[in-house]
Write a protein that holds these residues in place. Structure first.
Motif, short mmCIF file in Angstrom:
data_model
loop_
_atom_site.label_atom_id
_atom_site.label_comp_id
_atom_site.label_asym_id
_atom_site.label_seq_id
_atom_site.Cartn_x
_atom_site.Cartn_y
_atom_site.Cartn_z
N ARG A 493 -39.70 6.71 4.16
CA ARG A 493 -40.63 7.29 5.12
C ARG A 493 -41.41 8.42 4.47
O ARG A 493 -40.85 9.21 3.71
CB ARG A 493 -39.87 7.86 6.33
CG ARG A 493 -39.08 6.80 7.05
CD ARG A 493 -38.32 7.39 8.23
NE ARG A 493 -37.48 6.35 8.80
CZ ARG A 493 -36.20 6.20 8.52
NH1 ARG A 493 -35.61 7.05 7.70
NH2 ARG A 493 -35.50 5.22 9.06
N LYS A 523 -43.67 11.65 11.07
CA LYS A 523 -43.61 10.43 10.26
C LYS A 523 -44.98 9.76 10.28
O LYS A 523 -45.52 9.48 11.35
CB LYS A 523 -42.55 9.50 10.85
CG LYS A 523 -42.22 8.34 9.96
CD LYS A 523 -41.01 7.61 10.47
CE LYS A 523 -41.25 6.95 11.81
NZ LYS A 523 -40.13 6.22 12.35
N GLU A 526 -44.29 4.26 6.92
CA GLU A 526 -42.91 3.78 6.82
C GLU A 526 -42.91 2.49 6.01
O GLU A 526 -43.74 1.61 6.23
CB GLU A 526 -42.37 3.53 8.21
CG GLU A 526 -40.89 3.29 8.22
CD GLU A 526 -40.27 3.64 9.57
OE1 GLU A 526 -39.06 3.78 9.62
OE2 GLU A 526 -41.02 3.73 10.56
N SER A 543 -47.04 4.67 11.11
CA SER A 543 -46.13 4.80 12.25
C SER A 543 -46.92 5.18 13.51
O SER A 543 -48.02 5.74 13.43
CB SER A 543 -45.08 5.87 11.95
OG SER A 543 -45.57 7.12 12.30
#
Ligand SMILES: C[S@@+](CC[C@H](N)C(=O)[O-])C[C@H]1O[C@@H](n2cnc3c(N)ncnc32)[C@H](O)[C@@H]1O
Length: 684
Positions: A493, A523, A526, A543
């Motif tokens: 991430r 975040k 990913e 994300s």
């Protein structure tokens, strides 16, 4: 019980739960929202929330910071939300995740020892032109652990559990936390001290002691003209202390054997035994002092304090009437105590005598069960001078503490950490410790068992992301990406941080990673782990959290769907290209590169795609473009909520709106590739 049986209310409850989970609604006791309102936060402020979990006030602070940000831009300010309790920190992270903010750092320290992060003077001279040299805050929220009697209405258990010892045990800690907050406050900055208790020992006595220690460098602000519709009572100027069946009026009444528990600072005058012998400590035998039996002079009606109805008592000389007591019967809320403090000049230097007094006064809080209060075991005392406070905080860390080889190490993932607040020797920097026979132990600088925070600088990956999504050069990437894995080859991430958070992080590196960071930024990308993900040109998907920020800068892998096709996607989660109503849309989808893409819903029935401008009202979701279909990459819950909102908004297909597919309650972000990989899927 009756309420639960009512179907309308039950449905309303379900609605509240869903909206809360998604982040559209935050449920909070109204009175608990008041302290941040008195902080007067601006969008460029650096704010410290010292005892922040579970995070309802942090959420509010972030909302204020973000309130005037335009789509694709971030405010200049930031919030550091700190809590001693790692489990509660995790709760806070969960709550604030819904904010999708890049301007938040969550730390896990004893607030009274919150690190000063101060560069040494030489460094300062060299570097300070553009960088911050010390972590100081414009605003500090000091919502301290307390005995919680203000929550009696909603926590009836407290009627049995509460006792006077709880407040006695917390007083010193509350003073220390407040003092640390003031030492970290910029001159001119504001700090709000609050508790959900009505106990003067946890409230006015703490404020008075803080004012005493600060000797004029801090003033108690009269905020009677702010939030004028809020009914509040003035703070008390006199009170007595109940201990072991006796009311104590002055410190001289405290038996010797109780003096380690009942401190002089708990009394209105704050004077110890020696000071009192020949002092003219003000005593108000008639109870006529401002704010006790009458009008406090600011239009606020004072009520009689039940513990003060008897004769002589000490009177505090500070203008404690500026403190606010919000009482349940005033406006049908829980009770809260709030004091607004302003730092007007540097805190005074501490004298040896004062330090000794403080050292002597510090008592370990009693081991009692407290509402919202995790009483920590503190062994080192604190003092008032800012430099001493910094030194204590930094000294508190035992750099030479050996690594315990048999430490039980759980699977340390990017969002997990060990709750033990322990440190590594200074020479350990962002490494992954191998414990024989155990899983790897992540290390964040000096903090063992805490995932490191590492600037992500892998140009190959960054460029592949930029190329794939056609991210506009104006979007600041450099120095804004971090990971929580010291092994940068296996990054899962990538988090995005604001400029303000970046500045703090850089400072933290320079001062030897004093901050124990539990969570940072949001975040943004990913890694797609499933089979199809590995064959896509870009291994990283965007994300849901990061999408609103980066959306205005994306120029490729983007589709504009009509409301009906958008709804179709949300309802079915995956749709074959030829099944879209708008054939051109299906064709465009088919022509995208395989992998993550963004679908924006067009307003109105026609798709005037490319000319559409992204703003705060834009509705977009992440999808996965497979060989034959588009799949939604949004949690089932988010899908459901979005769909319900759209159905209301456009009122399409009347009659079908009430029956959404509720079969999946999965709250994790959907990994569509895994769905696509199922055996009977002709797409893979
Ligand atoms: C009243 S609650 C805070 C509520 C929070 N401000 C909110 O609005 O959601 C007090 C918090 O202080 C934390 N705490 C207790 N002792 C602490 C300490 N020494 N340093 C930092 N946090 C502490 C507790 O874990 C608890 O979460």
């Amino acid at each position: 019980m009756q309420l639960r049986k009512n179907q309308t209310l039950e449905r309303f409850h379900e609605f509240l739960k869903l909206e809360n989970e998604i982040g559209n609604i935050t449920r909070q006791e109204a009175v608990s929202m008041v302290p941040p309102l008195f902080l007067d936060v601006h969008s460029d402020h650096f704010v410290l929330d010292m005892c922040a979990a579970p995070g309802s006030k942090t959420f509010q602070l972030l909302e204020i910071i973000h309130q005037s940000s335009k789509a694709g831009s971030l405010p200049d300010g930031m919030v550091i939300a700190n809590d001693l309790d790692v489990q509660r920190c995790n709760l806070l992270i969960h709550q604030t995740k819904r904010m999708c903010t890049a301007n938040l750092i969550v730390t896990n320290h004893e607030a009274q020892h919150f690190p000063g992060c101060r560069l040494n003077r030489n460094y300062e001279r060299m570097e300070l032109d553009h960088n911050i040299g010390q972590l100081l805050f414009d605003r500090v929220l000091c919502d301290v652990p307390c005995s919680g009697d203000g929550t009696l209405r909603k926590a009836p258990d407290l009627w049995r559990k509460w006792n006077t010892g709880m407040g006695h045990g917390l007083h010193s800690l509350q003073v220390l936390i407040a003092m640390r907050g003031l030492s970290l406050l910029k001159i001119g900055g504001r700090m709000v001290y609050s508790t959900c208790s009505m106990n003067p020992i946890e409230n006015e006595a703490v404020v008075a002691e803080v004012l005493r220690r600060c000797g004029g460098s801090v003033k108690l602000v009269d905020v009677s003209s702010e939030l004028s519709q809020l009914i509040r009572q003035p703070g008390l100027k006199r009170w007595k202390i109940y201990d072991k069946g006796t009311w104590l009026v002055s410190y001289k009444d405290v038996p010797k054997y109780r003096r380690s528990v009942i401190l002089s600072s708990m009394f209105p005058s704050g004077r110890g035994h020696h000071d009192l012998v020949d002092s003219s400590c003000s005593v108000d035998p008639e109870g006529i002092t401002n704010g006790i039996n009458g009008n406090a002079g600011d239009g606020v009606q004072a009520v009689e304090n039940p513990v003060m109805s008897e004769s002589a008592a000490e009177v505090c000389d500070f203008p404690l009437e500026h403190c606010m007591r919000i009482l349940p019967h005033d406006q049908n809320t829980g009770a809260f105590f709030i004091a607004v403090l302003q730092k007007v000049s540097p805190l005074p230097a501490i004298t040896e005598q004062t330090k000794k007094k403080i050292d002597e006064q510090y008592v370990e809080p009693a081991n009692q069960s407290l509402n919202d209060a995790q009483v920590p075991q503190i062994t080192s005392p604190e003092s008032t001078h800012e430099e001493v406070l910094n030194a204590v905080s930094e000294e508190n860390v035992d750099d030479n503490e050996p690594i315990t080889e048999d430490l039980e190490v759980g699977p340390v993932t990017c969002e997990e950490q060990n709750s033990k607040e322990t440190r590594e020797p200074d020479n350990v920097q962002n490494t992954t410790k191998r414990v024989p026979g155990k899983r790897k132990l992540q290390i964040q600088g000096k903090w063992r068992g805490v995932d490191p925070v590492v600037f992500f600088k892998d140009e190959t990956i960054i460029n592949s992301i930029k190329d794939f999504y056609g991210i506009d050069e104006r979007f600041p990437f450099n120095g804004h990406l971090v990971t929580r894995n010291s092994d940068t080859n296996h990054v899962k991430r990538i988090y995005y941080i604001s400029k303000s958070v970046k500045d703090v992080l850089e400072l933290n590196f320079k001062v030897g990673q004093q901050l124990k960071i539990t969570s940072i930024g949001m975040k943004m990308f990913e890694r797609q782990t499933a089979r199809e993900g590995s064959s896509a040109p870009c291994a990283f998907r965007i994300s849901s959290e990061g999408l609103p920020l980066i959306l205005p800068y994306i120029t490729k892998q983007i589709l504009h769907a009509s409301p009906s096709d958008f709804k179709h996607l949300l309802q079915n989660k995956e749709v074959k290209f030829e099944d879209f109503t708008d054939a051109e849309f299906g064709e465009k989808a088919a022509n995208l590169l395989p992998g993550c893409c963004v679908v924006i819903m067009c307003i109105g029935k026609t798709v005037a795609a490319e000319s559409l401008k992204v703003d705060e009202s834009t509705i977009a979701i992440g999808c996965w473009k497979g060989r034959a279909r588009l799949s939604v990459m949004v949690t089932a819950m988010d899908c459901q909520e979005l769909l319900e909102r759209l159905l209301i908004r456009f009122d399409t297909e009347k009659g079908s709106s009430g029956h959404l597919d509720n079969s999946s309650n999965d709250v994790e972000e959907v990994q569509p590739v895994q769905e696509l990989n199922r055996e009977n899927d002709d797409d893979v």
